[in-house]
Design an enzyme around this catalytic site. Structure first.
Site, PDB file in Angstrom:
ATOM      1  N   LEU A   3       0.868  -1.181   0.000  1.00  0.00           N
ATOM      2  CA  LEU A   3       0.000   0.000   0.000  1.00  0.00           C
ATOM      3  C   LEU A   3       0.902   1.228   0.000  1.00  0.00           C
ATOM      4  CD1 LEU A   3      -3.113   0.651   2.232  1.00  0.00           C
ATOM      5  CD2 LEU A   3      -1.379   2.405   1.929  1.00  0.00           C
ATOM      6  N   GLY A  31      -0.059   8.763  -1.296  1.00  0.00           N
ATOM      7  CA  GLY A  31       0.392   9.939  -2.047  1.00  0.00           C
ATOM      8  C   GLY A  31       0.916   9.611  -3.425  1.00  0.00           C
ATOM      9  N   ILE A  65       7.322  11.031  -6.581  1.00  0.00           N
ATOM     10  CA  ILE A  65       7.906   9.786  -6.087  1.00  0.00           C
ATOM     11  C   ILE A  65       6.839   8.738  -5.834  1.00  0.00           C
ATOM     12  CG2 ILE A  65       9.219   8.723  -4.209  1.00  0.00           C
ATOM     13  CD1 ILE A  65      10.691  11.388  -3.877  1.00  0.00           C
ATOM     14  N   GLY A  66       5.686   9.138  -5.325  1.00  0.00           N
ATOM     15  CA  GLY A  66       4.626   8.175  -5.044  1.00  0.00           C
ATOM     16  C   GLY A  66       4.136   7.490  -6.297  1.00  0.00           C
ATOM     17  N   SER A  98      13.091  12.924   3.916  1.00  0.00           N
ATOM     18  CA  SER A  98      13.750  13.978   3.152  1.00  0.00           C
ATOM     19  C   SER A  98      15.093  14.239   3.808  1.00  0.00           C
ATOM     20  CB  SER A  98      12.906  15.254   3.191  1.00  0.00           C
ATOM     21  OG  SER A  98      13.629  16.381   2.731  1.00  0.00           O
ATOM     22  N   TYR A 121       8.108  22.291   7.874  1.00  0.00           N
ATOM     23  CA  TYR A 121       8.345  21.068   7.100  1.00  0.00           C
ATOM     24  C   TYR A 121       9.469  20.239   7.721  1.00  0.00           C
ATOM     25  CZ  TYR A 121       9.578  18.028   3.178  1.00  0.00           C
ATOM     26  OH  TYR A 121       9.863  16.941   2.395  1.00  0.00           O
ATOM     27  N   SER A 145      -0.424  10.474  -6.501  1.00  0.00           N
ATOM     28  CA  SER A 145      -0.952  11.266  -7.617  1.00  0.00           C
ATOM     29  C   SER A 145       0.145  11.796  -8.526  1.00  0.00           C
ATOM     30  CB  SER A 145      -1.800  12.429  -7.101  1.00  0.00           C
ATOM     31  OG  SER A 145      -1.013  13.326  -6.335  1.00  0.00           O
TER      32      SER A 145
END
Length: 293
Positions: free
Chosen positions: A21, A24, A29-30, A152, A165, A26
């Site tokens: 599963l 993200g 990287i996803g 990251s 972030y 769309s």
């Protein structure tokens, strides 16, 4: 909700009944990870908050000749997370791995922003990871599965105007570094992937008008202008492709004994290495301070 794409013309791949599963998916990287996992033979559940944004994902699957199970999942909504995981178990009978990729960027400094801005960034980037991981762990324990999280280099080195972030990514890394030996004791692998600059829609999705942001930054305007100039250059000239980053995510899913922390490029390794050998913080401050000088 799922979409199945014909397998005509697909390249040979390993045979597996393992289910992954991915959040993200769309874009960026996803999306690239979903395609790479499906090509590697995983039954791939590609999730995204808004199914209306699945067009690029479906097109990439058709082009690659792979089958994806596309589902809605909002990582900030506990009911959505529970429903998605339960649906995967009901339809596929197992869950072998989770890739926590969903995230949101944020540029700004706290004096000019709000605490609510920070809370929202934490909700997506940190608590989303916590919720999905918690929901998946009982099922991953049953099969000796893996949790792979896209963090990251901003989870290692705090960067100017990325306070919220980087705080969220630092939290992600602390959470998973602490969880890894505990999960490992019950047979679940926990791994963190750290990209540097990646040529994707992530930066554009931050959604700021750069000229207006500098004009509205008051005394922080010159420093913000310097940061944005440096960042624009890095993403224009030194960014790796989402597919290259996805190769490292796939390695974390498939290699027999992947490391806990994996950078996606030589540049990311060098950057992270500054922090990991910087006991008093002075090297990091010299490095990032130069970005806004």
């Amino acid at each position: 909700m799922c979409a199945h794409t014909q397998n005509a013309g697909e390249e040979p791949r390993m045979s597996t009944n393992k289910v992954v599963l991915i959040t993200g998916t769309s874009s960026g990287i996803g999306l690239a990870t979903a395609i790479a996992a499906a090509r590697a033979g995983f039954r791939t559940v590609a999730t995204l908050r808004d199914p209306a944004r699945a067009g690029a994902l479906r097109e990439a699957a058709a082009e690659a000749g792979v089958e994806l199970d596309v589902r809605a999942l909002d990582v900030t909504d506990a009911a959505s997370v529970a429903s998605c995981v339960e649906g995967v178990l009901a339809d596929h009978g197992r869950l072998d791995a989770v890739v926590n990729n969903a995230g949101a960027g944020h540029v700004g400094t706290i004096e000019n922003g709000t605490v609510e801005d920070v809370r929202q960034v934490m909700e997506v980037n940190f608590f989303g990871v916590v919720q999905v991981t918690k929901a998946a762990l009982p099922h991953l324990r049953e099969v000796g599965g893996r949790v792979v999280t896209v963090s990251s280099v901003g989870g290692v080195i705090g960067q100017p105007f990325n306070e919220a972030y980087c705080a969220a990514k630092f939290a992600v890394e602390g959470f998973l570094e602490s969880l890894a030996p505990v999960a490992g004791a019950v047979g679940v692998g926990v791994h963190v992937v750290e990209p540097g600059a990646v040529a994707s829609e992530f930066v554009s999705n931050v959604g700021i008008d750069q000229e207006r942001a500098v004009a509205d930054a008051g005394p922080y305007g010159p420093a913000l202008a310097g940061y944005l100039a440096r960042t624009n250059e890095a993403f224009a000239n030194a960014a790796q492709s989402p597919a290259e980053a996805a190769e490292v995510v796939l390695a974390a899913l498939t290699e027999p004994r992947p490391a806990f922390r994996l950078q996606t490029s030589a540049a990311a390794r060098g950057f992270a290495g500054v922090k990991l050998s910087d006991l008093d913080g002075s090297a990091v401050q010299r490095l990032t301070g130069a970005w806004i000088a």
